[in-house]
Design a protein around this motif. Structure first.
Motif, mmCIF file in Angstrom:
data_model
loop_
_atom_site.group_PDB
_atom_site.id
_atom_site.type_symbol
_atom_site.label_atom_id
_atom_site.label_comp_id
_atom_site.label_asym_id
_atom_site.label_seq_id
_atom_site.Cartn_x
_atom_site.Cartn_y
_atom_site.Cartn_z
ATOM 1 N N PHE A 149 1.062 -1.278 -0.050
ATOM 2 C CA PHE A 149 0.006 -0.041 -0.064
ATOM 3 C C PHE A 149 0.865 1.225 -0.073
ATOM 4 O O PHE A 149 0.765 2.271 -0.872
ATOM 5 C CB PHE A 149 -0.762 -0.079 1.299
ATOM 6 N N ARG A 150 1.800 1.290 0.917
ATOM 7 C CA ARG A 150 2.845 2.286 0.986
ATOM 8 C C ARG A 150 3.526 2.565 -0.359
ATOM 9 O O ARG A 150 3.907 3.846 -0.795
ATOM 10 C CB ARG A 150 3.885 2.381 2.070
ATOM 11 N N ASN A 151 3.945 1.567 -0.885
ATOM 12 C CA ASN A 151 4.607 1.742 -2.214
ATOM 13 C C ASN A 151 3.827 2.213 -3.254
ATOM 14 O O ASN A 151 4.362 2.973 -3.984
ATOM 15 C CB ASN A 151 5.166 0.247 -2.666
ATOM 16 N N PHE A 152 2.594 2.054 -3.397
ATOM 17 C CA PHE A 152 1.704 2.397 -4.388
ATOM 18 C C PHE A 152 1.309 4.038 -4.077
ATOM 19 O O PHE A 152 1.464 4.852 -4.935
ATOM 20 C CB PHE A 152 0.336 1.624 -4.638
ATOM 21 N N VAL A 153 1.284 4.243 -2.466
ATOM 22 C CA VAL A 153 1.261 5.552 -2.405
ATOM 23 C C VAL A 153 2.314 6.348 -2.808
ATOM 24 O O VAL A 153 2.275 7.659 -3.393
ATOM 25 C CB VAL A 153 0.877 5.974 -1.169
ATOM 26 N N LYS A 154 3.398 5.860 -2.651
ATOM 27 C CA LYS A 154 4.847 6.667 -3.110
ATOM 28 C C LYS A 154 4.920 6.499 -4.804
ATOM 29 O O LYS A 154 5.440 7.439 -4.994
ATOM 30 C CB LYS A 154 5.945 5.868 -2.547
ATOM 31 N N ILE A 189 -1.430 10.399 3.953
ATOM 32 C CA ILE A 189 -1.227 11.953 4.449
ATOM 33 C C ILE A 189 0.233 12.012 4.487
ATOM 34 O O ILE A 189 0.993 13.029 4.103
ATOM 35 C CB ILE A 189 -1.863 12.083 5.758
ATOM 36 N N ARG A 190 0.972 11.024 4.990
ATOM 37 C CA ARG A 190 2.495 10.885 5.442
ATOM 38 C C ARG A 190 3.465 10.838 4.194
ATOM 39 O O ARG A 190 4.315 11.496 4.302
ATOM 40 C CB ARG A 190 2.848 9.874 6.310
ATOM 41 N N TYR A 191 3.004 10.038 3.476
ATOM 42 C CA TYR A 191 3.991 9.672 2.267
ATOM 43 C C TYR A 191 3.636 10.022 0.981
ATOM 44 O O TYR A 191 4.127 9.919 -0.323
ATOM 45 C CB TYR A 191 3.860 8.100 2.031
ATOM 46 N N SER A 192 2.443 11.121 1.007
ATOM 47 C CA SER A 192 2.020 11.719 -0.225
ATOM 48 C C SER A 192 1.596 13.152 0.223
ATOM 49 O O SER A 192 1.374 13.404 1.327
ATOM 50 C CB SER A 192 1.087 11.214 -1.093
ATOM 51 N N ASP A 193 1.770 14.093 -0.789
ATOM 52 C CA ASP A 193 0.919 15.354 -0.396
ATOM 53 C C ASP A 193 0.033 15.667 -1.457
ATOM 54 O O ASP A 193 -0.325 16.810 -1.465
ATOM 55 C CB ASP A 193 2.021 16.493 -0.368
ATOM 56 N N PRO A 487 7.375 13.749 1.335
ATOM 57 C CA PRO A 487 7.252 15.146 1.382
ATOM 58 C C PRO A 487 7.308 15.685 2.787
ATOM 59 O O PRO A 487 6.927 14.909 3.469
ATOM 60 C CB PRO A 487 5.755 15.588 0.874
ATOM 61 N N PRO A 488 7.652 16.859 2.977
ATOM 62 C CA PRO A 488 7.899 17.089 4.345
ATOM 63 C C PRO A 488 6.349 17.285 4.945
ATOM 64 O O PRO A 488 5.370 17.550 4.566
ATOM 65 C CB PRO A 488 8.430 18.742 4.203
ATOM 66 N N ILE A 489 6.389 17.214 6.547
ATOM 67 C CA ILE A 489 5.430 17.149 7.125
ATOM 68 C C ILE A 489 5.687 17.858 8.537
ATOM 69 O O ILE A 489 6.634 17.599 9.190
ATOM 70 C CB ILE A 489 4.522 15.830 7.352
#
Lengths: 513, 513
Positions: A149-154, A189-193, A487-489
């Protein structure tokens, strides 16, 4: 397919792939189309389909199951109610939607540069949604995990051609069903903006989505602005279920956007004919959108249509056939007449692997998607196997098609430079244009450059190892993940998100429903 | 791509493939489109491009090289001649073409049921043209032979979705260059009864084509009717060469149809911009069509456009990019304004194999081909590698897409049966339509059935050997060739054709130019 040629690894192959992946691309937050949509049904025909939808709503009605409050809302809004069956007087839905649903709205992203406009003449491309399985060339097909999931968000974040982070890009089956929405929303929210989608599997999970959004965007901002969009599917034919209706209510109350989408395999959930599918889809969507507008007039709402054909031999869903393309064009026109944004399309296929079947089928949905002027496109990248799987390589191949659509949607440049009349005057018969000043001034941006297509000669291609498209895509997604930077958070925001999630997870036991 | 699954052969696989290949298909001699074409440029924009074409013709002109007779014909028709440079006063070409070129014409087939109409609102789909190489999964890539040529003629004959036998479906390099046209034309006449294309590589070979056609159709019939159509390519920019012009003259004198086609790799043979390509293409085609109409007013002529983009890094032609799609839509509109049939498009790709790249690229030309309303489509099946190769498997995959286009082109059925309102009334909320009387009455013809797509479940697909699209296509073309039966031909006609060919072959020595 490469049985005819000996495999060998060329030294410069990786370097060339890397160079291609870095080719100049223009990053647009969404597409602004310049072309009029393609129409497949006359105004009279569209009017007939609207009449039929009204007839369905009036005579047959819709069932809103297991949600007495929803039925009361609709009754109070003017519907005829008989148990869970809700019938709508002719014109009621159109009147209510027309009075308050916005023609176009903004969905804010955490990074304002990624904020999207949903409505005409814009198109927003979002990745695959809802697949329990993932596939890649190295590990084959397997259940999706939170890491996938995180990979595809990235990957969606890193792709210049996807405008949206999507929602359930794959099901992270290694996380309990009743808690995975928290990890999914956090990942977006965390791995994309880029903008993202919320949970719809239970009203409580919709509430969690809104609470996390409030932490990320500020409670006051969320009150006045759509920062999430969520997929509300009908249980066709003519049924809205409590979980989806409950989630839609939560989002509407919070002024968050919803995609009200009949999901139809024609022949099973609707008649086999395009006109039948369209009238029923419109009826179901009108009922759902009316509910949303009655909950909160003005809440952003999108008319959705997902329609596929069936193999009448095996009962399997089929994709890339011409009939659903006709439905797509027709529904887009009906949404325009209604004056609401339209969701449909994507790169859909039945193929199990990213082969020629997958690509032909995907294109047979995606070209209509672009030419119909769809405003919000779910499943624009990654879809395989009728949605049962998302493919890493398919994702890369599809995203490339999204990039091409962006160029196509701009239309023909008729400026003086575009006309190039002086270049033709200066060149004269028989002289090639490779060294022409006009060519030199324009070649950098002249043609879309695919990072994954191989345009080399046959001999160069042999030299490079005779790779097919998925093999090249495999190198690209790995490189994108290797080079990914989050991306920064704001650290306080991140901490608050994690704290909320930890608290919620601790407050009820794991469950797989 | 199937590394994750053990390969095994399922007993019933061949039988299932055979059954799919025999699924009910409707055989149409050509497509009759019901949909208005998609437009990418406004009327003002199209008018501007026409002005630019006239400016090119007036100021720069075209060169007609090595054919003094052609230059005289054009001078006598009103052009300004300076050596081989021919300049056309504004409006001259449009006036001459408008006065005599037919808007639509018939190309007769040996079997009257296969006769095609070329013009609006019809679309004729013809196979690949001109490839020196052939490829199949078993033998890989190799030079084409006359056996391959005959195989592709047979496959096009057997395919219900191709309307035309085409021309140089592949180059039979095992036959001398100066004699192979005889074997090619014979193969089209003998192994198919669909309409076919003639030779253009030398005026003498065009004459042989006409003579063979006279034997097959009768000399008197050929005098009054188009029984061949032939591809006349410009040598862009702005040059017409003697071999092509000479062949065009032979066909025009004999009232046979020609496709007057600028062949443009943008950035090399024309400017890099779509508007520049269109103005130059129109100018070149206007000059060529004017020549044909001056040779014989009323001779059937088609405005052709072949435009591809270039990799500005390597100089390689690229396919499936968005810019040539914009050119295709624009040129189709310009042909409609001129009032002549339009040739373009096909299933074009740069990919070396029938993979996802090949399919995505092909679809990115073929969807515009259908939506632009192209009247004659060369390269509709088989094209690989920028045209350098024709693939057996690609041919099957492309022909399947042609079948889908036929269904799409019919549009939405708005009859009472199509609306299916009673079916929805009778079914009610929550009841599936699989057993509905409307479904049972319509399911046979409800959805396009692909013989090559696999819509089975993942598990069934595994069971069947995890075949990808080319592997399934491989079984289909072999079956089609195994089951091929030649259409009947009068033995006297066949003998006369063979006698003519033998006589001609004996009358001059072999040569490879």
């Amino acid at each position: 397919m490469t049985a005819d040629v000996p495999r060998r690894r060329a030294g410069g192959r990786e370097a060339r792939i890397a160079a291609r992946a870095h080719a100049h691309v223009e990053r647009q937050p969404f597409l602004t189309r310049t072309l009029q949509p393609f129409e497949v049904v006359s105004e009279e025909g569209l009017s007939l389909l609207e009449e039929n939808a009204d007839t369905i709503l009036e005579e047959v009605g819709l069932e809103f199951r297991g949600d007495a409050e929803a039925v009361r809302t609709l009754r109070d809004g003017g519907a005829d109610v008989e148990g869970e069956r809700v019938r709508f007087p002719r014109g009621m839905c159109r009147r209510i939607i027309g009075a308050s649903a916005p023609r176009e709205f903004v969905q804010h992203a955490r990074n304002p540069e990624r904020t999207v406009r949903i409505g005409d003449p814009y198109t927003v491309l979002a990745p695959n949604y809802g697949s329990p399985f993932v596939r890649d060339l190295d590990r084959g097909r397997r259940y999706g995990t939170i890491e996938d999931f995180r990979n595809f968000v990235k990957l969606a974040y890193a792709s210049p051609h996807l405008h949206h982070s999507g929602g359930t890009v794959c099901e992270p089956v290694d996380v309990p069903v009743n808690k995975r929405h928290l990890d999914m929303v956090y990942a977006h929210i965390r791995y994309s903006d880029k903008p993202f989608m919320g949970s719809v599997t239970h009203p409580d999970r919709a509430r969690d989505t809104v609470e996390l959004a409030k932490i990320a965007f500020g409670a006051e901002f969320v009150r006045d602005n759509a920062v999430t969009i969520s997929l509300i599917n009908a249980n066709s034919p003519l049924v809205w279920d409590s979980s989806m209706v409950g989630a839609a209510r939560v989002y509407a109350e919070n002024n968050q956007a919803t995609l009200i989408t009949p999901f139809i395999l024609a022949g099973a959930m609707a008649p086999v004919t395009a006109a039948g599918v369209c009238a029923q889809t419109l009826a179901e969507a009108l009922g759902g959108m009316t509910f949303v507008q009655l909950v909160r007039p003005g809440a952003p709402v999108v008319l959705g249509s997902f329609a596929s054909s069936l193999s009448m031999q095996s009962g399997a869903p089929t994709f890339g056939t011409p009939e659903p393309a006709l439905v797509l064009f027709t529904m887009a026109a009906l949404a325009r007449r209604l004056g609401v944004p339209f969701r449909s399309g994507g790169n859909l296929c039945a193929s199990k692997v990213a082969d020629a079947q997958a690509a032909y089928e995907s294109a047979a949905t995606f070209w209509p998607t672009i030419l119909a002027g769809v405003n919000f496109v779910l499943h624009a990248a990654g879809w395989l196997e009728g949605g049962l799987a998302i493919g890493y390589e398919k994702f890369i191949l599809d995203a490339d098609q999204c990039g091409m659509a962006a160029v196509f949607a701009k239309g023909v440049d008729l400026s003086e430079n575009g006309q190039a009349l002086d270049a033709i005057r200066q060149n004269g018969p028989g002289q090639h244009f490779l060294g022409s000043p006009h060519t030199l001034a324009n070649f950098e941006a002249a043609f879309y450059r695919s990072p994954v297509a191989d345009n080399n000669s046959f001999e160069q291609w042999l030299e490079g190892g005779s790779l097919d498209a998925p093999q090249r895509a495999n190198a690209i997604w790995k490189q994108m993940l290797a080079e990914y930077e989050a991306p920064p958070i704001d650290p306080g925001t991140d901490e608050a998100l994690q704290e909320y999630i930890a608290r919620r997870k601790a407050s009820f036991p794991d469950s797989d429903v």
